[in-house]
Design a protein around this motif. Sequence first.
Motif, PDB file in Angstrom:
ATOM      1  N   SER A 320      86.239  -7.588  21.825  1.00 50.81           N
ATOM      2  CA  SER A 320      87.110  -7.772  20.969  1.00 50.81           C
ATOM      3  C   SER A 320      87.123  -9.419  20.624  1.00 50.81           C
ATOM      4  CB  SER A 320      88.274  -7.326  21.401  1.00 50.81           C
ATOM      5  OG  SER A 320      88.988  -8.474  22.351  1.00 50.81           O
ATOM      6  N   LYS A 321      87.546  -9.518  19.436  1.00 58.76           N
ATOM      7  CA  LYS A 321      87.735 -11.203  19.028  1.00 58.76           C
ATOM      8  C   LYS A 321      88.418 -11.893  19.870  1.00 58.76           C
ATOM      9  CE  LYS A 321      89.017 -13.754  14.933  1.00 58.76           C
ATOM     10  NZ  LYS A 321      89.712 -13.943  13.631  1.00 58.76           N
ATOM     11  N   GLU A 322      89.532 -11.389  20.597  1.00 56.64           N
ATOM     12  CA  GLU A 322      90.381 -12.405  21.677  1.00 56.64           C
ATOM     13  C   GLU A 322      89.453 -12.313  22.780  1.00 56.64           C
ATOM     14  OE1 GLU A 322      91.247  -9.362  19.987  1.00 56.64           O
ATOM     15  OE2 GLU A 322      92.690 -10.299  18.807  1.00 56.64           O
ATOM     16  N   GLN A 323      88.838 -11.670  23.140  1.00 56.20           N
ATOM     17  CA  GLN A 323      87.882 -11.578  24.421  1.00 56.20           C
ATOM     18  C   GLN A 323      86.646 -12.553  24.079  1.00 56.20           C
ATOM     19  OE1 GLN A 323      87.168  -7.510  25.001  1.00 56.20           O
ATOM     20  NE2 GLN A 323      88.412  -7.117  26.463  1.00 56.20           N
ATOM     21  N   LEU A 324      86.145 -12.500  22.893  1.00 56.99           N
ATOM     22  CA  LEU A 324      85.267 -13.336  22.596  1.00 56.99           C
ATOM     23  C   LEU A 324      85.858 -14.812  22.617  1.00 56.99           C
ATOM     24  CD1 LEU A 324      82.179 -13.706  21.226  1.00 56.99           C
ATOM     25  CD2 LEU A 324      83.139 -13.417  19.134  1.00 56.99           C
ATOM     26  N   ASN A 325      86.612 -14.903  21.913  1.00 53.42           N
ATOM     27  CA  ASN A 325      87.319 -16.704  22.036  1.00 53.42           C
ATOM     28  C   ASN A 325      87.433 -16.978  23.335  1.00 53.42           C
ATOM     29  OD1 ASN A 325      87.372 -16.590  19.187  1.00 53.42           O
ATOM     30  ND2 ASN A 325      89.524 -16.000  19.005  1.00 53.42           N
ATOM     31  N   SER A 326      87.584 -15.971  24.319  1.00 52.06           N
ATOM     32  CA  SER A 326      87.863 -16.308  25.884  1.00 52.06           C
ATOM     33  C   SER A 326      86.598 -16.623  26.490  1.00 52.06           C
ATOM     34  CB  SER A 326      88.493 -15.278  26.665  1.00 52.06           C
ATOM     35  OG  SER A 326      88.606 -15.733  27.999  1.00 52.06           O
ATOM     36  N   VAL A 327      85.551 -15.960  26.210  1.00 47.75           N
ATOM     37  CA  VAL A 327      84.328 -16.029  26.825  1.00 47.75           C
ATOM     38  C   VAL A 327      83.289 -17.168  26.462  1.00 47.75           C
ATOM     39  CG1 VAL A 327      84.176 -13.669  27.730  1.00 47.75           C
ATOM     40  CG2 VAL A 327      82.951 -14.346  25.459  1.00 47.75           C
ATOM     41  N   ARG A 328      83.527 -17.357  24.925  1.00 47.81           N
ATOM     42  CA  ARG A 328      82.530 -18.635  24.469  1.00 47.81           C
ATOM     43  C   ARG A 328      82.715 -19.859  25.172  1.00 47.81           C
ATOM     44  NH1 ARG A 328      80.766 -17.456  18.896  1.00 47.81           N
ATOM     45  NH2 ARG A 328      81.390 -19.387  18.451  1.00 47.81           N
ATOM     46  N   THR A 329      83.910 -20.078  25.502  1.00 52.35           N
ATOM     47  CA  THR A 329      84.077 -21.562  26.220  1.00 52.35           C
ATOM     48  C   THR A 329      83.416 -21.704  27.466  1.00 52.35           C
ATOM     49  OG1 THR A 329      86.164 -20.784  27.252  1.00 52.35           O
ATOM     50  CG2 THR A 329      86.363 -21.824  24.842  1.00 52.35           C
ATOM     51  N   TRP A 330      82.892 -20.657  28.121  1.00 47.27           N
ATOM     52  CA  TRP A 330      82.403 -20.729  29.354  1.00 47.27           C
ATOM     53  C   TRP A 330      80.923 -21.191  29.425  1.00 47.27           C
ATOM     54  CZ3 TRP A 330      85.431 -20.087  33.922  1.00 47.27           C
ATOM     55  CH2 TRP A 330      86.503 -19.659  33.655  1.00 47.27           C
ATOM     56  N   LEU A 331      80.317 -21.112  28.238  1.00 40.92           N
ATOM     57  CA  LEU A 331      78.753 -21.166  28.136  1.00 40.92           C
ATOM     58  C   LEU A 331      78.242 -22.424  27.145  1.00 40.92           C
ATOM     59  CD1 LEU A 331      77.274 -17.780  27.717  1.00 40.92           C
ATOM     60  CD2 LEU A 331      77.761 -18.885  29.583  1.00 40.92           C
ATOM     61  N   ASN A 332      77.402 -23.150  27.524  1.00 49.76           N
ATOM     62  CA  ASN A 332      76.858 -24.078  26.731  1.00 49.76           C
ATOM     63  C   ASN A 332      76.114 -23.168  25.633  1.00 49.76           C
ATOM     64  OD1 ASN A 332      77.362 -26.536  28.148  1.00 49.76           O
ATOM     65  ND2 ASN A 332      75.600 -26.074  29.619  1.00 49.76           N
ATOM     66  N   LEU A 366      69.930  -0.144  34.547  1.00 54.34           N
ATOM     67  CA  LEU A 366      69.809  -1.380  34.646  1.00 54.34           C
ATOM     68  C   LEU A 366      70.994  -1.898  35.759  1.00 54.34           C
ATOM     69  CD1 LEU A 366      69.515  -2.575  30.989  1.00 54.34           C
ATOM     70  CD2 LEU A 366      67.715  -2.035  32.734  1.00 54.34           C
ATOM     71  N   LYS A 367      70.616  -2.851  36.770  1.00 57.22           N
ATOM     72  CA  LYS A 367      71.529  -3.414  37.616  1.00 57.22           C
ATOM     73  C   LYS A 367      72.489  -4.608  36.979  1.00 57.22           C
ATOM     74  CE  LYS A 367      71.464  -3.629  42.127  1.00 57.22           C
ATOM     75  NZ  LYS A 367      72.649  -2.823  42.384  1.00 57.22           N
ATOM     76  N   ASN A 368      71.482  -5.393  36.011  1.00 57.37           N
ATOM     77  CA  ASN A 368      72.133  -6.546  35.601  1.00 57.37           C
ATOM     78  C   ASN A 368      71.027  -6.813  34.500  1.00 57.37           C
ATOM     79  OD1 ASN A 368      74.282  -8.548  35.957  1.00 57.37           O
ATOM     80  ND2 ASN A 368      72.402  -9.924  36.106  1.00 57.37           N
ATOM     81  N   ALA A 369      71.840  -7.570  33.600  1.00 55.52           N
ATOM     82  CA  ALA A 369      71.102  -8.113  32.260  1.00 55.52           C
ATOM     83  C   ALA A 369      71.790  -9.195  31.878  1.00 55.52           C
ATOM     84  CB  ALA A 369      71.145  -7.046  31.227  1.00 55.52           C
ATOM     85  N   GLY A 370      70.849 -10.371  31.691  1.00 58.53           N
ATOM     86  CA  GLY A 370      71.390 -11.596  30.870  1.00 58.53           C
ATOM     87  C   GLY A 370      72.240 -12.167  32.283  1.00 58.53           C
ATOM     88  N   ILE A 371      73.540 -12.909  31.752  1.00 53.71           N
ATOM     89  CA  ILE A 371      74.282 -13.503  32.650  1.00 53.71           C
ATOM     90  C   ILE A 371      75.522 -12.490  32.768  1.00 53.71           C
ATOM     91  CG2 ILE A 371      75.861 -15.442  33.178  1.00 53.71           C
ATOM     92  CD1 ILE A 371      72.744 -15.871  33.251  1.00 53.71           C
ATOM     93  N   PHE A 372      75.711 -11.915  33.937  1.00 50.99           N
ATOM     94  CA  PHE A 372      76.919 -11.221  34.136  1.00 50.99           C
ATOM     95  C   PHE A 372      78.095 -12.366  34.085  1.00 50.99           C
ATOM     96  CE2 PHE A 372      79.824  -9.502  37.718  1.00 50.99           C
ATOM     97  CZ  PHE A 372      80.841  -9.050  37.024  1.00 50.99           C
ATOM     98  N   MET A 373      79.055 -12.289  32.937  1.00 51.35           N
ATOM     99  CA  MET A 373      80.136 -13.211  33.005  1.00 51.35           C
ATOM    100  C   MET A 373      81.155 -13.218  33.861  1.00 51.35           C
ATOM    101  SD  MET A 373      79.168 -15.518  30.423  1.00 51.35           S
ATOM    102  CE  MET A 373      80.752 -16.135  29.785  1.00 51.35           C
ATOM    103  N   GLY A 374      81.494 -11.626  33.926  1.00 49.60           N
ATOM    104  CA  GLY A 374      82.845 -11.548  34.613  1.00 49.60           C
ATOM    105  C   GLY A 374      83.614 -10.200  34.292  1.00 49.60           C
ATOM    106  N   THR A 375      84.790 -10.135  34.511  1.00 48.90           N
ATOM    107  CA  THR A 375      85.574  -9.230  34.124  1.00 48.90           C
ATOM    108  C   THR A 375      86.847  -9.564  33.479  1.00 48.90           C
ATOM    109  OG1 THR A 375      86.690  -8.971  36.226  1.00 48.90           O
ATOM    110  CG2 THR A 375      84.666  -7.405  35.717  1.00 48.90           C
TER     111      THR A 375
END
Length: 468
Positions: A320-332, A366-375
Amino acid sequence: MQPKRCSLSTLYPQDFIQQIRTLFGEESDFFLQALNNPAATSIRLNPFKSSSCFENEPPIVWCEQGRYLSQRPEFIFDPLFHAGAYYVQESSSMFLHHVLSHVFSLYEKQVKVLDLCAAPGGKSTLINSLLKPSDLLVSNEIIKSRAGVLEENLMKWGQSNVVISNNDPKDFGTLKDFFDVIVVDAPCSGEGLFRRDKHAIEEWSNDNVALCEGRQQRIVADVMESLKPGGFLIYSTCTYNRKENEDNVKWMMEEWKLQSVTIPTPQEWPIAASLDKDIIAYRFLPHKVTGEGLFITCLQKPKDTEPQKGRPYKRRDKISKEQLNSVRTWLNNHDDYEFVMVGERVHAIPVPLTESFQQLTHHLYLKNAGIFMGTFAKNELIPSHHLALSNVLSQSVQRLEISRDEAIKYLRKDNLLLDTNLLGWTVLTYKQLPIGWVKLLPNRLNNYLPSHLRILKDYTYATQTEKI
């Protein structure tokens, strides 16, 4: 100078000794004597994680990041090992670096690589070190328990262009013409590991060699449809006999009209040639190299057909848009990633790989793909250990440098007290490399190291010194 003859009949199976004498003739005494020498210790540095560890140790000539160690440290008590600064790997197997450097130089566009028998992760982390960010590595392991170890080691390496799968080789047959390069480090009779693994000696027999030969043929046959026309198959074993090596390669060449490829290699490197004049291969023998046994060859599939293109697949649910705003700040460079939900987990997939990711999810587990960011807890991200160790973690994320003893207390999940005024989610670092998350509260901290990664071995803090 002739080597001193020793009684080998009590150490190794008589059939194995006879095999070596037949294969290597007058060299066989030198070969067999070398099996009594101690095995070398070697590591390979992570090029994505800057560290001064082992920088003065002797280099391994066929691998830029490889180093021989004069003694074997207790790696489990080195926080840099847990941070992914290096991988402990046998030196001969690092020759894959030299082979792939040549193969990858032939490609200008994106390269898709399958490491079919990947656990515990030595070859996958090596392959990953050579790939561009837009390239893709699919790292597969059929055995579920070993797939977990593979995931852990690739997590420590920190790159985002990796997919980890837990599939039988036959499952890849539906991915027609998908991969540019397939690496098959085939399960084998393990003759090249005899001085490291006494169990391999106990398991060895001519019947087991024949069993391995057949298994290797099935594994290769199962994945050949997924190799593009003009693509490369890199086949290797850690054994010496002809059946699992030259004989199997000859069978592959006849079955699929594969061409044997020369890898330019300096003549001064002490590497033996193939036992078959019609096959280009590289043999690592114990009396010639500082390393264990290895057979490796590079084969190319004919280019006489056009690769089939995979059909588009339904995309995974975006967040969701709210979740997107939350996760974007954690990555370069967060715009370089697409964020998708896999169950309750959020993953960051590099944009150039999203189409391949969708295709792989349709065919594989698939056990994992890309970076598993969290929950998510509501719309707040609970960051994963994978994110802490990733090479794309934002520089704006709060960090706290700690000492070696503090790092080991964290890794053992012992009582850890830190003198700091920081609060909230914090990455602990040792020598500037992240080792994991804590959440700092006014009067305590919560240790978020996954329990299965905890060091269980006893450690005496007062007597341990900085040796690594």
